[in-house]
Design a protein around this motif. Structure first.
Motif, PDB file in Angstrom:
ATOM      1  N   LEU A   1      -6.363 -21.843  -4.814  1.00 47.43           N
ATOM      2  CA  LEU A   1      -5.898 -20.379  -4.323  1.00 47.43           C
ATOM      3  C   LEU A   1      -4.729 -20.331  -3.633  1.00 47.43           C
ATOM      4  O   LEU A   1      -3.588 -19.774  -4.071  1.00 47.43           O
ATOM      5  N   GLY A   2      -5.194 -20.499  -2.001  1.00 42.40           N
ATOM      6  CA  GLY A   2      -4.217 -19.726  -0.762  1.00 42.40           C
ATOM      7  C   GLY A   2      -2.869 -21.209  -1.222  1.00 42.40           C
ATOM      8  O   GLY A   2      -1.800 -20.243  -1.515  1.00 42.40           O
ATOM      9  N   GLU A   3      -2.617 -22.197  -1.577  1.00 43.69           N
ATOM     10  CA  GLU A   3      -1.875 -22.335  -2.220  1.00 43.69           C
ATOM     11  C   GLU A   3      -0.867 -22.060  -2.915  1.00 43.69           C
ATOM     12  O   GLU A   3       0.276 -21.429  -2.826  1.00 43.69           O
ATOM     13  N   VAL A   4      -1.800 -21.416  -3.828  1.00 41.07           N
ATOM     14  CA  VAL A   4      -0.535 -20.821  -5.426  1.00 41.07           C
ATOM     15  C   VAL A   4      -0.229 -19.868  -4.547  1.00 41.07           C
ATOM     16  O   VAL A   4       1.054 -19.030  -5.286  1.00 41.07           O
ATOM     17  N   ILE A   5      -0.890 -19.094  -4.467  1.00 41.63           N
ATOM     18  CA  ILE A   5      -0.967 -17.781  -3.908  1.00 41.63           C
ATOM     19  C   ILE A   5       0.365 -17.413  -3.123  1.00 41.63           C
ATOM     20  O   ILE A   5       1.155 -16.621  -2.870  1.00 41.63           O
ATOM     21  N   ALA A   6       0.531 -18.834  -1.856  1.00 43.16           N
ATOM     22  CA  ALA A   6       1.661 -18.645  -1.300  1.00 43.16           C
ATOM     23  C   ALA A   6       2.501 -18.816  -2.307  1.00 43.16           C
ATOM     24  O   ALA A   6       3.755 -18.300  -1.506  1.00 43.16           O
ATOM     25  N   LYS A   7       2.402 -19.843  -2.024  1.00 45.86           N
ATOM     26  CA  LYS A   7       3.884 -20.341  -3.695  1.00 45.86           C
ATOM     27  C   LYS A   7       4.938 -19.034  -3.799  1.00 45.86           C
ATOM     28  O   LYS A   7       6.111 -18.550  -4.237  1.00 45.86           O
ATOM     29  N   LYS A   8       3.209 -18.836  -4.930  1.00 49.38           N
ATOM     30  CA  LYS A   8       4.065 -17.297  -5.651  1.00 49.38           C
ATOM     31  C   LYS A   8       5.056 -15.959  -4.730  1.00 49.38           C
ATOM     32  O   LYS A   8       5.490 -15.489  -4.985  1.00 49.38           O
ATOM     33  N   ALA A   9       4.470 -15.872  -3.406  1.00 48.60           N
ATOM     34  CA  ALA A   9       4.844 -15.018  -2.865  1.00 48.60           C
ATOM     35  C   ALA A   9       6.171 -15.205  -1.875  1.00 48.60           C
ATOM     36  O   ALA A   9       6.929 -14.786  -2.421  1.00 48.60           O
ATOM     37  N   LEU A  10       6.131 -16.936  -1.472  1.00 50.85           N
ATOM     38  CA  LEU A  10       7.746 -16.946  -0.994  1.00 50.85           C
ATOM     39  C   LEU A  10       8.545 -16.660  -2.390  1.00 50.85           C
ATOM     40  O   LEU A  10       9.406 -16.751  -1.893  1.00 50.85           O
ATOM     41  N   ASP A  11       8.363 -17.468  -3.869  1.00 47.21           N
ATOM     42  CA  ASP A  11       9.048 -16.533  -4.862  1.00 47.21           C
ATOM     43  C   ASP A  11       9.483 -15.570  -4.887  1.00 47.21           C
ATOM     44  O   ASP A  11      10.600 -15.276  -5.273  1.00 47.21           O
TER      45      ASP A  11
ATOM     46  N   ASP B   1       0.730  -1.101   0.062  1.00 46.46           N
ATOM     47  CA  ASP B   1       0.208   0.192  -0.082  1.00 46.46           C
ATOM     48  C   ASP B   1       0.923   1.350  -0.056  1.00 46.46           C
ATOM     49  O   ASP B   1       0.238   2.159  -1.010  1.00 46.46           O
ATOM     50  N   VAL B   2       1.777   1.084   0.396  1.00 48.78           N
ATOM     51  CA  VAL B   2       2.800   2.390   0.561  1.00 48.78           C
ATOM     52  C   VAL B   2       3.963   2.525  -0.657  1.00 48.78           C
ATOM     53  O   VAL B   2       2.817   3.492  -1.617  1.00 48.78           O
ATOM     54  N   ALA B   3       3.680   1.738  -1.590  1.00 54.94           N
ATOM     55  CA  ALA B   3       3.710   1.678  -2.877  1.00 54.94           C
ATOM     56  C   ALA B   3       2.827   2.341  -4.380  1.00 54.94           C
ATOM     57  O   ALA B   3       3.183   2.422  -4.921  1.00 54.94           O
ATOM     58  N   GLY B   4       2.212   1.612  -3.488  1.00 53.15           N
ATOM     59  CA  GLY B   4       0.256   1.202  -4.560  1.00 53.15           C
ATOM     60  C   GLY B   4       0.510   0.306  -5.419  1.00 53.15           C
ATOM     61  O   GLY B   4       0.019   0.556  -6.337  1.00 53.15           O
ATOM     62  N   ASN B   5       1.272  -0.619  -5.659  1.00 50.64           N
ATOM     63  CA  ASN B   5       1.643  -1.667  -6.102  1.00 50.64           C
ATOM     64  C   ASN B   5       0.370  -3.120  -5.986  1.00 50.64           C
ATOM     65  O   ASN B   5       1.446  -3.663  -4.547  1.00 50.64           O
ATOM     66  N   THR B   6       0.323  -3.859  -6.822  1.00 55.35           N
ATOM     67  CA  THR B   6       0.279  -5.443  -6.630  1.00 55.35           C
ATOM     68  C   THR B   6       1.081  -5.653  -6.912  1.00 55.35           C
ATOM     69  O   THR B   6       2.111  -6.315  -7.901  1.00 55.35           O
ATOM     70  N   ILE B   7       2.188  -6.482  -5.950  1.00 54.20           N
ATOM     71  CA  ILE B   7       3.327  -7.844  -6.336  1.00 54.20           C
ATOM     72  C   ILE B   7       2.869  -8.821  -6.262  1.00 54.20           C
ATOM     73  O   ILE B   7       3.874  -9.011  -7.396  1.00 54.20           O
ATOM     74  N   VAL B   8       1.577  -9.752  -6.108  1.00 53.86           N
ATOM     75  CA  VAL B   8       1.636 -10.575  -6.542  1.00 53.86           C
ATOM     76  C   VAL B   8       0.418 -11.021  -6.197  1.00 53.86           C
ATOM     77  O   VAL B   8      -0.410 -10.728  -6.217  1.00 53.86           O
ATOM     78  N   SER B   9      -0.325 -11.644  -7.417  1.00 51.75           N
ATOM     79  CA  SER B   9      -1.302 -11.978  -7.836  1.00 51.75           C
ATOM     80  C   SER B   9      -2.380 -13.018  -8.303  1.00 51.75           C
ATOM     81  O   SER B   9      -0.791 -14.058  -9.182  1.00 51.75           O
ATOM     82  N   ALA B  10      -3.655 -14.096  -7.750  1.00 49.82           N
ATOM     83  CA  ALA B  10      -3.636 -15.248  -8.292  1.00 49.82           C
ATOM     84  C   ALA B  10      -4.981 -15.599  -8.391  1.00 49.82           C
ATOM     85  O   ALA B  10      -6.398 -14.352  -7.847  1.00 49.82           O
ATOM     86  N   SER B  11      -6.086 -15.467  -9.478  1.00 52.58           N
ATOM     87  CA  SER B  11      -7.386 -16.190  -9.021  1.00 52.58           C
ATOM     88  C   SER B  11      -7.512 -17.359 -10.066  1.00 52.58           C
ATOM     89  O   SER B  11      -7.454 -18.105  -9.707  1.00 52.58           O
ATOM     90  N   THR B  12      -8.999 -18.102  -9.532  1.00 49.23           N
ATOM     91  CA  THR B  12      -9.935 -19.752 -10.047  1.00 49.23           C
ATOM     92  C   THR B  12      -9.709 -19.022 -11.399  1.00 49.23           C
ATOM     93  O   THR B  12     -10.029 -19.948 -12.260  1.00 49.23           O
ATOM     94  N   LEU B  13      -9.291 -17.768 -12.039  1.00 49.38           N
ATOM     95  CA  LEU B  13      -9.199 -17.871 -13.688  1.00 49.38           C
ATOM     96  C   LEU B  13      -8.155 -18.079 -14.187  1.00 49.38           C
ATOM     97  O   LEU B  13      -8.997 -18.566 -15.570  1.00 49.38           O
TER      98      LEU B  13
END
Length: 122
Positions: A79-89, A47-59
């Motif tokens: 989706l929780g597993e996928v977003i966590a994996k992307k975040a850790l990466d 929120d400080v920079a106003g950027n989305t770092i990682v996103s995932a959806s069921t689409l």
């Protein structure tokens, strides 16, 4: 005469109150959840920079494959597993969880629990 607010309006008001207290920083970004009638979306936001770092959806194809439906608890857990994996990466280990005014049960809880099990801390 007292008029009753609809559920989506109540959720938006809750989300507005929650967002006044929650904010994501570069060290501890915000994991936010959005549910539509057909899909579930998750984003990790600075929120400080106003950027989305990682996103995932069921689409997305990697989340959608192997699922019968894209709007149930199983889809939220995947989706929780996928977003966590992307975040850790991307080097994100701790986040602030923003449930966006939704009640913490069902799909929202499944997404949060799966993200915790996959390695995110919140």
């Amino acid at each position: 005469m007292v008029s009753k607010k609809n559920r989506s309006e109540v959720r938006r008001n809750k989300h507005r109150r929650i967002r006044s207290r929650l904010s994501g920083t570069p060290e501890k970004p915000r994991l936010t959840v959005f549910r539509s009638n057909n899909h579930i979306y998750a984003q990790i936001i600075d929120d400080v920079a106003g950027n989305t770092i990682v996103s995932a959806s069921t689409l997305q194809g990697d989340v959608k494959e192997g699922l019968d439906k894209t709007n149930n608890v199983e889809a939220a857990a995947k989706l929780g597993e996928v977003i966590a994996k992307k975040a850790l990466d991307n080097g994100i280990k701790t986040v602030v969880f923003d449930r966006s005014g939704y009640i913490y049960q069902g799909k929202v809880k499944a997404l949060a629990d799966a993200a915790r099990e996959a390695g995110l801390e919140f």
